[in-house]
Write a protein that holds these residues in place. Structure first.
Motif, PDB file in Angstrom:
ATOM      1  N   MET A   1    -100.626  70.047 -90.469  1.00 42.88           N
ATOM      2  CA  MET A   1     -99.335  70.403 -89.920  1.00 42.88           C
ATOM      3  C   MET A   1     -98.769  69.221 -89.140  1.00 42.88           C
ATOM      4  SD  MET A   1     -98.334  73.762 -87.802  1.00 42.88           S
ATOM      5  CE  MET A   1     -98.266  73.372 -86.079  1.00 42.88           C
ATOM      6  N   LYS A   2     -97.465  69.026 -89.207  1.00 37.59           N
ATOM      7  CA  LYS A   2     -96.830  67.922 -88.510  1.00 37.59           C
ATOM      8  C   LYS A   2     -96.047  68.428 -87.315  1.00 37.59           C
ATOM      9  CE  LYS A   2     -96.155  65.202 -92.646  1.00 37.59           C
ATOM     10  NZ  LYS A   2     -95.180  64.643 -93.562  1.00 37.59           N
ATOM     11  N   LEU A   3     -96.081  67.661 -86.244  1.00 38.85           N
ATOM     12  CA  LEU A   3     -95.221  67.924 -85.097  1.00 38.85           C
ATOM     13  C   LEU A   3     -93.999  67.043 -85.254  1.00 38.85           C
ATOM     14  CD1 LEU A   3     -97.890  67.746 -82.263  1.00 38.85           C
ATOM     15  CD2 LEU A   3     -96.890  69.794 -83.261  1.00 38.85           C
ATOM     16  N   CYS A   4     -92.826  67.602 -85.139  1.00 39.02           N
ATOM     17  CA  CYS A   4     -91.604  66.821 -85.301  1.00 39.02           C
ATOM     18  C   CYS A   4     -90.828  66.792 -84.008  1.00 39.02           C
ATOM     19  CB  CYS A   4     -90.722  67.413 -86.394  1.00 39.02           C
ATOM     20  SG  CYS A   4     -91.460  67.327 -88.016  1.00 39.02           S
ATOM     21  N   GLN A   5     -90.282  65.652 -83.683  1.00 37.51           N
ATOM     22  CA  GLN A   5     -89.350  65.548 -82.570  1.00 37.51           C
ATOM     23  C   GLN A   5     -87.974  65.649 -83.180  1.00 37.51           C
ATOM     24  OE1 GLN A   5     -90.043  62.101 -80.223  1.00 37.51           O
ATOM     25  NE2 GLN A   5     -91.960  62.860 -79.437  1.00 37.51           N
ATOM     26  N   CYS A   6     -87.402  66.806 -83.118  1.00 40.62           N
ATOM     27  CA  CYS A   6     -86.116  67.039 -83.762  1.00 40.62           C
ATOM     28  C   CYS A   6     -85.000  66.318 -83.015  1.00 40.62           C
ATOM     29  CB  CYS A   6     -85.843  68.527 -83.853  1.00 40.62           C
ATOM     30  SG  CYS A   6     -87.059  69.344 -84.894  1.00 40.62           S
ATOM     31  N   ALA A   7     -83.895  66.182 -83.664  1.00 43.41           N
ATOM     32  CA  ALA A   7     -82.700  65.511 -83.138  1.00 43.41           C
ATOM     33  C   ALA A   7     -82.902  64.000 -83.034  1.00 43.41           C
ATOM     34  CB  ALA A   7     -82.284  66.094 -81.799  1.00 43.41           C
ATOM     35  N   THR A   8     -83.942  63.480 -83.627  1.00 41.80           N
ATOM     36  CA  THR A   8     -84.125  62.033 -83.695  1.00 41.80           C
ATOM     37  C   THR A   8     -83.417  61.540 -84.943  1.00 41.80           C
ATOM     38  OG1 THR A   8     -86.231  62.169 -82.599  1.00 41.80           O
ATOM     39  CG2 THR A   8     -85.808  60.192 -83.871  1.00 41.80           C
ATOM     40  N   MET A   9     -82.541  60.586 -84.763  1.00 44.75           N
ATOM     41  CA  MET A   9     -81.733  60.136 -85.884  1.00 44.75           C
ATOM     42  C   MET A   9     -81.885  58.643 -86.132  1.00 44.75           C
ATOM     43  SD  MET A   9     -78.254  62.215 -85.107  1.00 44.75           S
ATOM     44  CE  MET A   9     -78.209  61.818 -83.371  1.00 44.75           C
ATOM     45  N   VAL A  10     -81.739  58.273 -87.391  1.00 38.00           N
ATOM     46  CA  VAL A  10     -81.605  56.872 -87.761  1.00 38.00           C
ATOM     47  C   VAL A  10     -80.109  56.594 -87.693  1.00 38.00           C
ATOM     48  CG1 VAL A  10     -81.853  55.151 -89.580  1.00 38.00           C
ATOM     49  CG2 VAL A  10     -83.662  56.840 -89.199  1.00 38.00           C
ATOM     50  N   ARG A  11     -79.708  55.825 -86.693  1.00 37.39           N
ATOM     51  CA  ARG A  11     -78.286  55.569 -86.470  1.00 37.39           C
ATOM     52  C   ARG A  11     -77.775  54.356 -87.225  1.00 37.39           C
ATOM     53  NH1 ARG A  11     -75.916  57.264 -81.574  1.00 37.39           N
ATOM     54  NH2 ARG A  11     -76.372  59.464 -81.311  1.00 37.39           N
ATOM     55  N   GLN A  12     -78.589  53.286 -87.256  1.00 40.21           N
ATOM     56  CA  GLN A  12     -78.161  52.054 -87.908  1.00 40.21           C
ATOM     57  C   GLN A  12     -79.380  51.364 -88.493  1.00 40.21           C
ATOM     58  OE1 GLN A  12     -76.225  50.115 -84.622  1.00 40.21           O
ATOM     59  NE2 GLN A  12     -74.347  51.268 -84.894  1.00 40.21           N
ATOM     60  N   LEU A  13     -79.147  50.587 -89.559  1.00 36.30           N
ATOM     61  CA  LEU A  13     -80.186  49.805 -90.203  1.00 36.30           C
ATOM     62  C   LEU A  13     -79.684  48.380 -90.364  1.00 36.30           C
ATOM     63  CD1 LEU A  13     -81.089  52.350 -93.023  1.00 36.30           C
ATOM     64  CD2 LEU A  13     -82.499  51.808 -91.028  1.00 36.30           C
ATOM     65  N   TYR A  14     -80.581  47.414 -90.105  1.00 32.38           N
ATOM     66  CA  TYR A  14     -80.206  46.004 -90.185  1.00 32.38           C
ATOM     67  C   TYR A  14     -81.288  45.191 -90.890  1.00 32.38           C
ATOM     68  CZ  TYR A  14     -76.914  47.139 -86.424  1.00 32.38           C
ATOM     69  OH  TYR A  14     -75.914  47.686 -85.663  1.00 32.38           O
ATOM     70  N   ILE A  15     -80.850  44.187 -91.631  1.00 32.39           N
ATOM     71  CA  ILE A  15     -81.761  43.187 -92.180  1.00 32.39           C
ATOM     72  C   ILE A  15     -81.125  41.814 -91.991  1.00 32.39           C
ATOM     73  CG2 ILE A  15     -82.860  44.710 -93.870  1.00 32.39           C
ATOM     74  CD1 ILE A  15     -81.094  43.384 -96.032  1.00 32.39           C
ATOM     75  N   SER A  16     -81.959  40.795 -92.041  1.00 24.01           N
ATOM     76  CA  SER A  16     -81.477  39.421 -91.990  1.00 24.01           C
ATOM     77  C   SER A  16     -82.386  38.569 -92.865  1.00 24.01           C
ATOM     78  CB  SER A  16     -81.488  38.886 -90.562  1.00 24.01           C
ATOM     79  OG  SER A  16     -81.039  37.544 -90.544  1.00 24.01           O
ATOM     80  N   ARG A  91     -83.372  44.051 -84.378  1.00 22.30           N
ATOM     81  CA  ARG A  91     -84.331  45.090 -84.766  1.00 22.30           C
ATOM     82  C   ARG A  91     -83.802  45.720 -86.046  1.00 22.30           C
ATOM     83  NH1 ARG A  91     -86.164  42.352 -80.925  1.00 22.30           N
ATOM     84  NH2 ARG A  91     -86.782  43.283 -78.948  1.00 22.30           N
ATOM     85  N   ASN A  92     -84.686  46.291 -86.840  1.00 16.82           N
ATOM     86  CA  ASN A  92     -84.284  46.830 -88.140  1.00 16.82           C
ATOM     87  C   ASN A  92     -83.688  48.229 -88.084  1.00 16.82           C
ATOM     88  OD1 ASN A  92     -87.274  45.316 -88.966  1.00 16.82           O
ATOM     89  ND2 ASN A  92     -85.360  44.570 -89.840  1.00 16.82           N
ATOM     90  N   VAL A  93     -84.279  49.102 -87.272  1.00 17.31           N
ATOM     91  CA  VAL A  93     -83.877  50.507 -87.262  1.00 17.31           C
ATOM     92  C   VAL A  93     -83.453  50.894 -85.850  1.00 17.31           C
ATOM     93  CG1 VAL A  93     -84.606  52.884 -87.750  1.00 17.31           C
ATOM     94  CG2 VAL A  93     -85.584  50.984 -89.075  1.00 17.31           C
ATOM     95  N   VAL A  94     -82.226  51.368 -85.715  1.00 25.08           N
ATOM     96  CA  VAL A  94     -81.746  51.871 -84.426  1.00 25.08           C
ATOM     97  C   VAL A  94     -81.837  53.391 -84.479  1.00 25.08           C
ATOM     98  CG1 VAL A  94     -79.824  51.992 -82.804  1.00 25.08           C
ATOM     99  CG2 VAL A  94     -80.222  49.884 -84.096  1.00 25.08           C
TER     100      VAL A  94
END
Length: 166
Positions: A1-16, A91-94
């Motif tokens: 079973m997994k515990l989830c922290q709900c309302a966590t979102m991936v807002r932006q993604l970046y690469i360089s 950073r890659n994931v906001v």
């Protein structure tokens, strides 16, 4: 079973494709742009396809990096800087809605891609140049999360994700 922290979102993604600060001590800042993208391809043990750290070295602890939107907003407020985007931190994931430091030493999952948090992204003197004077000090203890990619998959910006911890 997994515990989830709900309302966590991936807002932006970046690469360089190249480094601006990493490995440039004593030199000028690099001129490699950070690109906002709607999707990134995570490759287990290798990094993000198209990013500067892809296949950087075996078992590299910074295959992917995370940064909290709440930290960015707090920093804007504290330093009265309103003309810089979260991309300057390279950073890659906001994310939003989670304390990233809780994942240090832990495995977690986002959008069916598994990661292991390794350590904090420790801020350095370049942060003052990239964002504003005082940024390095303000980011101590909340500079983001460096992680290893454990499974292949894609992350997308969609605003409806949760981070799950087994």
């Amino acid at each position: 079973m997994k515990l989830c922290q709900c309302a966590t979102m991936v807002r932006q993604l970046y690469i360089s494709a190249g480094h601006n600060f990493f490995g440039r001590h004593g030199k000028r800042e690099g001129e490699n742009s950070t690109m906002a993208v709607s999707e990134i391809e995570c490759v287990a043990g290798r990094g993000i396809r198209g990013d500067r750290f892809f296949d950087f070295k075996e078992n590299y602890n910074g295959q992917i990096t995370f940064f909290a939107m709440e930290t960015y907003e707090s920093l804007c407020e504290a330093l009265a800087v309103w003309n810089k985007s979260p991309s300057v931190f390279r950073r890659n994931v906001v994310t939003a809605g989670v304390d990233l430091n809780t994942f240090i030493g832990e495995e977690f999952e986002i959008q069916n891609v598994r990661f292991r948090g390794v350590e904090e992204c420790k801020p350095c003197y370049w942060m003052d140049q990239a964002f504003g004077r005082g940024a390095e000090n303000c980011l101590r203890g909340r500079g983001g999360l460096r992680a290893i990619i454990l499974t292949d998959g894609k992350l997308r910006v969609d605003g409806s994700d949760s981070i799950c911890v087994p």
